[in-house]
Scaffold this motif. Structure first.
Motif, PDB file in Angstrom:
ATOM      1  N   ILE A 121       0.847  -1.197   0.000  1.00 13.57           N
ATOM      2  CA  ILE A 121       0.000   0.000   0.000  1.00 13.57           C
ATOM      3  C   ILE A 121       0.885   1.251   0.000  1.00 13.57           C
ATOM      4  CG2 ILE A 121      -1.704   1.297   1.366  1.00 13.57           C
ATOM      5  CD1 ILE A 121      -2.804  -1.177  -0.204  1.00 13.57           C
ATOM      6  N   GLY A 122       1.874   1.269   0.883  1.00 14.11           N
ATOM      7  CA  GLY A 122       2.794   2.409   0.938  1.00 14.11           C
ATOM      8  C   GLY A 122       3.554   2.591  -0.370  1.00 14.11           C
ATOM      9  N   MET A 141       1.051   3.747  -3.293  1.00 19.80           N
ATOM     10  CA  MET A 141       0.168   4.900  -3.081  1.00 19.80           C
ATOM     11  C   MET A 141       0.367   6.008  -4.129  1.00 19.80           C
ATOM     12  SD  MET A 141      -0.528   6.255   0.711  1.00 19.80           S
ATOM     13  CE  MET A 141      -1.465   5.024   1.594  1.00 19.80           C
ATOM     14  N   PRO A 142       1.615   6.430  -4.379  1.00 20.68           N
ATOM     15  CA  PRO A 142       1.758   7.516  -5.359  1.00 20.68           C
ATOM     16  C   PRO A 142       1.615   7.041  -6.803  1.00 20.68           C
ATOM     17  CG  PRO A 142       3.890   6.958  -4.407  1.00 20.68           C
ATOM     18  CD  PRO A 142       2.885   6.079  -3.740  1.00 20.68           C
ATOM     19  N   TRP A 188      -6.138   4.649  -6.740  1.00 24.60           N
ATOM     20  CA  TRP A 188      -6.639   4.245  -5.425  1.00 24.60           C
ATOM     21  C   TRP A 188      -6.017   2.906  -5.085  1.00 24.60           C
ATOM     22  CZ3 TRP A 188     -10.674   0.483  -3.892  1.00 24.60           C
ATOM     23  CH2 TRP A 188     -11.085   0.633  -2.549  1.00 24.60           C
ATOM     24  N   ASN A 189      -5.760   2.659  -3.830  1.00 25.03           N
ATOM     25  CA  ASN A 189      -5.351   1.313  -3.429  1.00 25.03           C
ATOM     26  C   ASN A 189      -5.954   0.987  -2.079  1.00 25.03           C
ATOM     27  OD1 ASN A 189      -3.734   2.655  -1.570  1.00 25.03           O
ATOM     28  ND2 ASN A 189      -1.813   2.085  -2.525  1.00 25.03           N
ATOM     29  N   TYR A 190      -6.039  -0.312  -1.795  1.00 23.60           N
ATOM     30  CA  TYR A 190      -6.708  -0.723  -0.565  1.00 23.60           C
ATOM     31  C   TYR A 190      -6.192  -2.090  -0.139  1.00 23.60           C
ATOM     32  CZ  TYR A 190     -10.389  -1.446   2.866  1.00 23.60           C
ATOM     33  OH  TYR A 190     -11.056  -1.645   4.039  1.00 23.60           O
ATOM     34  N   ASN A 242      -0.807   9.583   4.879  1.00 29.46           N
ATOM     35  CA  ASN A 242       0.269   9.259   3.953  1.00 29.46           C
ATOM     36  C   ASN A 242      -0.057   9.776   2.545  1.00 29.46           C
ATOM     37  OD1 ASN A 242       2.611   8.159   3.035  1.00 29.46           O
ATOM     38  ND2 ASN A 242       2.037   6.032   3.352  1.00 29.46           N
ATOM     39  N   ARG A 243      -1.278   9.537   2.099  1.00 19.23           N
ATOM     40  CA  ARG A 243      -1.677   9.988   0.752  1.00 19.23           C
ATOM     41  C   ARG A 243      -1.490  11.490   0.615  1.00 19.23           C
ATOM     42  NH1 ARG A 243      -4.300   5.664  -1.605  1.00 19.23           N
ATOM     43  NH2 ARG A 243      -5.296   4.298  -0.088  1.00 19.23           N
ATOM     44  N   ILE A 249       2.283  12.679   0.731  1.00 16.56           N
ATOM     45  CA  ILE A 249       2.980  12.345  -0.516  1.00 16.56           C
ATOM     46  C   ILE A 249       2.896  13.503  -1.519  1.00 16.56           C
ATOM     47  CG2 ILE A 249       2.695  10.942  -2.620  1.00 16.56           C
ATOM     48  CD1 ILE A 249       2.227   8.525  -0.768  1.00 16.56           C
ATOM     49  N   ARG A 281       6.442  14.968  -2.866  1.00 19.02           N
ATOM     50  CA  ARG A 281       6.791  14.880  -4.281  1.00 19.02           C
ATOM     51  C   ARG A 281       7.220  16.231  -4.839  1.00 19.02           C
ATOM     52  NH1 ARG A 281       2.845  12.721  -9.097  1.00 19.02           N
ATOM     53  NH2 ARG A 281       4.246  13.232 -10.803  1.00 19.02           N
ATOM     54  N   VAL A 303      -8.932  10.149  -4.269  1.00 20.52           N
ATOM     55  CA  VAL A 303     -10.281   9.574  -4.250  1.00 20.52           C
ATOM     56  C   VAL A 303     -10.976   9.752  -2.896  1.00 20.52           C
ATOM     57  CG1 VAL A 303     -11.497   7.349  -4.295  1.00 20.52           C
ATOM     58  CG2 VAL A 303      -9.929   7.940  -6.139  1.00 20.52           C
ATOM     59  N   GLU A 304     -10.225   9.650  -1.801  1.00 16.51           N
ATOM     60  CA  GLU A 304     -10.869   9.682  -0.491  1.00 16.51           C
ATOM     61  C   GLU A 304     -10.894  11.079   0.147  1.00 16.51           C
ATOM     62  OE1 GLU A 304      -8.273   6.455   0.179  1.00 16.51           O
ATOM     63  OE2 GLU A 304      -9.847   5.237   1.090  1.00 16.51           O
TER      64      GLU A 304
END
Lengths: 567, 192
Positions: A124-125, A128-129, A133-135, B19-20, B23, B27, B70-71
């Motif tokens: 996931i980490g 992520m970039p 989306w990830n889960y 984290n999202r 980032i 970046r 998205v979230e």
């Protein structure tokens, strides 16, 4: 909504969910943490095809190729740890090029998370970039929901890759399987409603323009707006130029198609970008390979930007009129508002530019008189023999630019190339995926000797499934594009760009793939014909001039006005 | 020109959101000066308050990228002047210093601080304010030796009378509904 009450394992639920999403093909590579899913797949082989690549990177690039030509979501399986990390290049590539993918990775059992377990990686980490989306799924109950949401997010709005990381215990545990498709996520707006006032503003600008220029990108293909694009340019008489990924959205032979934009694009579209009065950008994002020096890019023009992703508005080039929304819906409305027009004189300027480019560059590329073969003439002949109906796949480098410039394409969704990320090694696996996605169409992949060797193990996959991909290696024994830059900008200091290559023909034959090598012009037509007519995969190695350069060229950091026709 | 901005992001309360969001900054090599995350007025929705020093153009693009996640429900940015904001600071000083003279008491009064706890060994003082204010008190108290000091991230609200998010969510639901209905009418057009 189908109601099933059968108790199944999480692994089986994964496959059943994919079937609910009408998935017909999975590209993947098994391993420890995804074995339950693979075990479940064993019983569903008559309902879904699985293509075993030779590397996870191959699997994801194949899924990208499949998605790009079919318009469906590409699906990819990999195991935990190294399996998942091998997907990262493909994910980043798909993110850059807006390719819808759902990648399912196995993960160690949830009690082992964070313990440095065998083949554990922070997927996931790490992703992520590189994902839309990830889960991470650690409970079996979440599997149908997560897959439904993954497909919805990957394919809606501006498409992109999604990763689902499913722990091994979630795969083993059981649930009552029930599937509901996802059509809404509270925090996510896939597209905005087209603003009619802005459409009128844009139409007014287009109608009043004396020298309008339309730029189209992959957004046109992704939204299925090819027909509307064609109607718009024909009604308004606006010359249209394409970004690399926009190629094939409008037939290359269309009289209003004035060619490719960008660093190695055509002379006219580049020069005229800085002369037009209205610039209509449709489904493109002003990549720096298109704009060159942004501070000297289309400053004189009023820019209309048709774009689905709000983050692209004013990101690089400020828009006079920003038309947020799906390209097809925007163009449909715009089409009704614009008045019929023609710009013969302005279009004529593009023709003179083309003639100049033909004299300085194109004729020498396509009809060379020198002894050694050029990449251009090979591309031309393959294009001719496939009648503009083939799917063109490329790797990255000189051949990519030459193939995109000269290959004739009549149908949409006919180009598969790594545009944004420029991933060497993309070509071969993407081509096999494209062939799986469009088995009835010719698929031709052009590669350099460098890029081919990055993923050449996929010859094994191509052979195993007898995928009739036509592979052309344009061999100059150099990393050609880097060498070109070394020649032009680094005093010909050819630092580590010359290659000692294997016998490509013998290599292909060792996989049971027919192959031939050609280095003379006299034989070229004959061997190209043999390749195209051959039933099944075929590899053709063409030895080309070692130190040819791709022109025209906008040097890095220069304005599009300063495009060079020769060194 | 680099300037301080307050970014507010409303997100789903999901694992990994922090984290999202970070980032997006990492970046672009933009440093986060302060960060506060907690549940907003809407249940299940977290609010991030992020302070950065950067050019407005850069901040605007960062906010666009955050909102693209998205979230993330919605993200805004404001200059300091456009918001009312506070930080909280806690100071631990030796109680001995408090008993020796009335200087600490004076400082507490002058800075509108308050005493949270007094023990035989130490006294804990609390102050809310802008960074310069909590810093000024720190410097005052440090003459007597501050044993421990901690400052929170910033919390901020806009000067407009209502929380923007609720308005935004209503607008967006209307958008989405009209999008669905426009698709329906389009289908109707075709079937006619």
């Amino acid at each position: 909504m189908e109601q099933t009450t059968r108790k199944v394992t999480g692994a089986e639920a994964v496959i059943m969910s994919l079937l609910e999403e009408k998935v017909d093909t999975i590209f993947g590579y098994p391993g420890g943490a995804i074995m339950p899913v693979y075990d479940a797949l064993y019983d569903y082989q008559n309902q879904v095809k699985h293509v075993l690549t030779r590397h996870e990177q191959g699997a994801i690039h194949a899924a990208q190729g499949y998605a790009r030509v079919s318009g469906k979501v590409g699906v990819c399986f990999a195991t935990s740890g190294p399996g998942a990390t091998n997907l990262v290049t493909g994910l980043t590539d798909a993110m850059m090029d807006s390719t819808p993918l759902v990648c399912i990775t196995g993960q160690v059992g949830s009690p082992l998370l964070g313990t440095d377990a065998f083949q554990e990686a922070d997927v996931i980490g790490l992703t992520m970039p590189a994902t839309k989306w990830n889960y991470q799924v650690t409970s079996v109950d979440e599997i149908p929901w997560a897959i439904a949401q993954a497909f919805y997010i990957a394919s809606s709005g501006r498409p992109g890759p999604v990763v689902l990381d499913i722990s091994k215990d979630a795969q083993f545990n059981e649930i009552d399987f029930k599937y509901e498709k996802c059509n809404k996520v509270r925090s996510y707006v896939p597209e905005y409603k087209v603003n009619d006032e802005k459409v009128s503003e844009a139409a007014k600008l287009i109608d009043s323009a004396k020298k309008p220029l339309l730029l189209f990108g992959q957004g046109v293909i992704l939204s299925g707006a090819e027909k509307e694009l064609k109607q718009l340019v024909e009604k308004t008489g606006v010359p249209a130029a394409w970004t690399l990924l926009g190629l094939s959205a409008l037939p290359t032979s269309h009289p209003l198609n004035v060619g490719m934009l960008g660093m190695h694009g055509n002379y006219g579209p580049n020069i005229k970008t800085n002369e037009c009065d209205v610039l209509i950008a449709v489904g493109m994002r002003f990549d720096d390979r298109v704009t060159g020096d942004v501070s000297n890019y289309a400053k004189q023009a009023k820019v209309i930007h048709v774009e689905i992703d709000p983050a692209e508005i004013d990101k690089i080039v400020p828009a006079e009129v920003a038309l947020l929304g799906d390209a097809k819906k925007v163009l449909k409305k715009l089409l009704k508002k614009v008045t019929p027009n023609s710009h013969e004189e302005w279009l004529g300027e593009f023709k003179s530019c083309y003639e100049k480019e033909a004299e300085k560059v194109i004729d020498k590329d396509l009809f060379p008189t020198k002894e050694k073969l050029t990449m251009g003439e090979v591309v031309r002949r393959v294009g001719e023999q496939t009648n503009g109906d083939a799917i063109l796949v490329t790797d990255v480098g000189q051949h990519q630019m030459i193939a995109s410039r000269y290959f004739q394409l009549n149908k949409s969704r006919s180009l598969v190339t790594s545009g944004g990320l420029g991933t060497m090694g993309f070509g071969l696996p993407a081509a096999l995926g494209a062939k799986v996605g469009q088995p009835d169409r010719d698929v031709v992949v052009f590669m350099g000797d460098g890029g081919f060797q990055m993923t050449m193990q996929e010859l094994g996959c191509i052979a195993q499934y007898n995928l009739g991909v036509k592979m052309v290696i344009l061999n100059n024994n150099f990393l050609g594009m880097v060498r070109q830059w070394q020649q032009l900008f680094f005093d010909k200091r050819y630092s580590f760009t010359e290659m000692q290559n294997p016998d490509f023909v013998a290599l292909a034959k060792s996989f049971g793939i027919s192959a031939q090598k050609v280095s003379e012009r006299d034989n070229l037509d004959k061997v190209v014909q043999e390749m195209v007519e051959h039933d099944g995969p075929y590899l053709l190695e063409v030895v080309v001039e070692k130190e040819d350069n791709v022109f025209p060229m906008v040097p890095a950091g220069a304005s599009v006005s300063n495009i060079l026709l020769e060194p | 020109m680099s300037k301080e901005f307050i970014i507010s992001a409303y997100t789903e309360n999901h694992i990994g959101l922090l984290n999202r969001i970070t980032i997006v900054f990492t970046r672009r090599k933009v440093n986060i000066e302060s960060l506060t995350v907690s549940e907003s007025a809407i249940s299940g929705v977290s609010k991030f308050t992020i302070v950065v020093k950067a050019e407005e153009e850069k901040v605007r693009k960062i906010v666009q990228q955050i909102e693209k996640l998205v979230e993330v429900l919605k993200a805004f940015y404001h200059s300091n002047e456009e918001m009312i904001y506070q930080e909280i600071a806690l100071y631990k000083v030796p109680t001995e210093a408090l008993t020796k003279s009335n200087q600490i008491e004076t400082l507490v009064r002058e800075h509108n601080a308050r005493i949270l706890e007094i023990t035989k060994d130490y006294t804990v003082i609390e102050k809310t304010g802008h960074k310069e204010e909590t810093q000024a008190l720190f410097e005052g108290l440090n003459q007597f030796g501050v044993l421990q000091f901690i400052r929170s991230g910033r919390v901020a609200i806009t000067r407009s009378p209502i929380e923007k998010l609720s308005v935004f969510l209503e607008m967006r639901d209307a958008q989405l509904a009209s999008l669905e209905s426009s698709e329906e009418t389009e289908e109707l057009e075709y079937s006619v």
